[in-house]
Design a protein around this motif. Sequence first.
Motif, PDB file in Angstrom:
ATOM      1  N   THR A  93      -4.485   1.001   4.593  1.00  0.00           N
ATOM      2  CA  THR A  93      -4.535   0.238   3.344  1.00  0.00           C
ATOM      3  C   THR A  93      -5.247   1.062   2.275  1.00  0.00           C
ATOM      4  O   THR A  93      -5.727   2.172   2.528  1.00  0.00           O
ATOM      5  CB  THR A  93      -5.291  -1.089   3.543  1.00  0.00           C
ATOM      6  OG1 THR A  93      -6.688  -0.798   3.750  1.00  0.00           O
ATOM      7  CG2 THR A  93      -4.750  -1.844   4.757  1.00  0.00           C
ATOM      8  N   LYS A  94      -5.344   0.515   1.077  1.00  0.00           N
ATOM      9  CA  LYS A  94      -6.033   1.216  -0.013  1.00  0.00           C
ATOM     10  C   LYS A  94      -7.505   1.439   0.315  1.00  0.00           C
ATOM     11  O   LYS A  94      -8.152   2.309  -0.274  1.00  0.00           O
ATOM     12  CB  LYS A  94      -5.898   0.419  -1.311  1.00  0.00           C
ATOM     13  CG  LYS A  94      -4.487   0.402  -1.885  1.00  0.00           C
ATOM     14  CD  LYS A  94      -4.443  -0.341  -3.202  1.00  0.00           C
ATOM     15  CE  LYS A  94      -3.045  -0.312  -3.821  1.00  0.00           C
ATOM     16  NZ  LYS A  94      -2.995  -1.031  -5.115  1.00  0.00           N
ATOM     17  N   GLN A  95      -8.038   0.652   1.252  1.00  0.00           N
ATOM     18  CA  GLN A  95      -9.438   0.808   1.642  1.00  0.00           C
ATOM     19  C   GLN A  95      -9.625   1.895   2.699  1.00  0.00           C
ATOM     20  O   GLN A  95     -10.745   2.271   3.028  1.00  0.00           O
ATOM     21  CB  GLN A  95      -9.990  -0.520   2.185  1.00  0.00           C
ATOM     22  CG  GLN A  95     -10.288  -1.558   1.110  1.00  0.00           C
ATOM     23  CD  GLN A  95      -9.016  -2.115   0.482  1.00  0.00           C
ATOM     24  OE1 GLN A  95      -8.069  -2.461   1.195  1.00  0.00           O
ATOM     25  NE2 GLN A  95      -8.999  -2.203  -0.844  1.00  0.00           N
ATOM     26  N   LYS A 133       2.726   2.748  -2.286  1.00  0.00           N
ATOM     27  CA  LYS A 133       2.582   3.596  -3.478  1.00  0.00           C
ATOM     28  C   LYS A 133       1.309   4.432  -3.398  1.00  0.00           C
ATOM     29  O   LYS A 133       1.290   5.604  -3.799  1.00  0.00           O
ATOM     30  CB  LYS A 133       2.559   2.722  -4.731  1.00  0.00           C
ATOM     31  CG  LYS A 133       2.641   3.498  -6.041  1.00  0.00           C
ATOM     32  CD  LYS A 133       4.006   4.124  -6.238  1.00  0.00           C
ATOM     33  CE  LYS A 133       4.104   4.794  -7.589  1.00  0.00           C
ATOM     34  NZ  LYS A 133       5.413   5.468  -7.790  1.00  0.00           N
ATOM     35  N   HIS A 134       0.264   3.844  -2.861  1.00  0.00           N
ATOM     36  CA  HIS A 134      -1.025   4.529  -2.769  1.00  0.00           C
ATOM     37  C   HIS A 134      -0.954   5.780  -1.900  1.00  0.00           C
ATOM     38  O   HIS A 134      -1.615   6.786  -2.173  1.00  0.00           O
ATOM     39  CB  HIS A 134      -2.072   3.560  -2.210  1.00  0.00           C
ATOM     40  CG  HIS A 134      -3.441   4.152  -2.075  1.00  0.00           C
ATOM     41  ND1 HIS A 134      -4.248   4.409  -3.157  1.00  0.00           N
ATOM     42  CD2 HIS A 134      -4.134   4.554  -0.966  1.00  0.00           C
ATOM     43  CE1 HIS A 134      -5.391   4.932  -2.736  1.00  0.00           C
ATOM     44  NE2 HIS A 134      -5.346   5.041  -1.413  1.00  0.00           N
ATOM     45  N   HIS A 146       0.809  -1.219   0.000  1.00  0.00           N
ATOM     46  CA  HIS A 146       0.000   0.000   0.000  1.00  0.00           C
ATOM     47  C   HIS A 146       0.847   1.275   0.000  1.00  0.00           C
ATOM     48  O   HIS A 146       0.290   2.379   0.013  1.00  0.00           O
ATOM     49  CB  HIS A 146      -0.929   0.011   1.214  1.00  0.00           C
ATOM     50  CG  HIS A 146      -1.756  -1.231   1.353  1.00  0.00           C
ATOM     51  ND1 HIS A 146      -2.899  -1.455   0.617  1.00  0.00           N
ATOM     52  CD2 HIS A 146      -1.576  -2.339   2.119  1.00  0.00           C
ATOM     53  CE1 HIS A 146      -3.412  -2.629   0.939  1.00  0.00           C
ATOM     54  NE2 HIS A 146      -2.628  -3.188   1.848  1.00  0.00           N
TER      55      HIS A 146
END
Length: 290
Positions: free
Chosen positions: A101-103, A63-64, A61
């Motif tokens: 996280t991406k979420q 990079k996000h 995660h």
Amino acid sequence: MPRVYSNILDITPTSDKNWTVLVQVVELGPTQQSKDLKNYRRLLFTDTKGTTMPAIIFSFHLKHFEHVFTLYRKYYVSNANLITTDPHFVDGPYTHTWSLTKQTLVEPHANETITPLPCKLYKHAETGTNQNIRGVVVRCFPSHKINPGQPSSKRDIVIVNEEKQPMILTLWDSFDTEEGQALEEMLENTPIIYAMRIKVTTFYGLSLTTRKESAIMINPPVPDEVKLLDWKASNNQELLELLNRESYKNVDELLPYPEETDILPSAIAREMMKAVSLHVKLIKYATFPT
């Protein structure tokens, strides 16, 4: 709509998943590598009550979130995963770490004005061999490689506070290339640093050094910053004299002679060493029975 909390302590594993907390970024650590060669990045948030809370971003995660956070800015964070923090690393009343996280939804606060951080975040404290220090950077030496052809590097800087005792703080690796380079460029403007989780060493007689878990804040928005700058201006001539005679390498000044009440007869010192040795042996045998 998600419920917005003002207190991090209200967020626990049993909380409703649909939550949001307004936080301010206190630490924004560099990307590091774990023992199993996986990258991660640590952050530290504070809420409006001054409670601090660690966060971590794992390799998948990173990079996000590469350009999401800015130091000292405020953000609404929603629905991060909660991990129980190792008791050895709990620093304050909150016992969980947020895994981003991406979420995880992160939205910047509309007001871009940087709010002064609560001073209690940076009170001088000591945990094990680590300590938090505050001071003015008065000298910044060049960076140099430890071994040719390897990425490892170091840089010595000299800091001083109201105790008027300049000390060397060694910045290693990313602390050298990032914070060290920034301090070198702004040296003429008298930068102030808060260095957290710093190790005390006996190099140069007595000095400080960064560790993997250390964090350095440059010119943080705290009220004490102005007082420290005023103190430095009032004592500038004396500080220059201390620098000129390199008192940060003078063992007699860094390690003054002990007070009479701190000196023990050799016989008592030997008995104390025997007692410590016996205690270590008992722990060893209790932990690793034969």
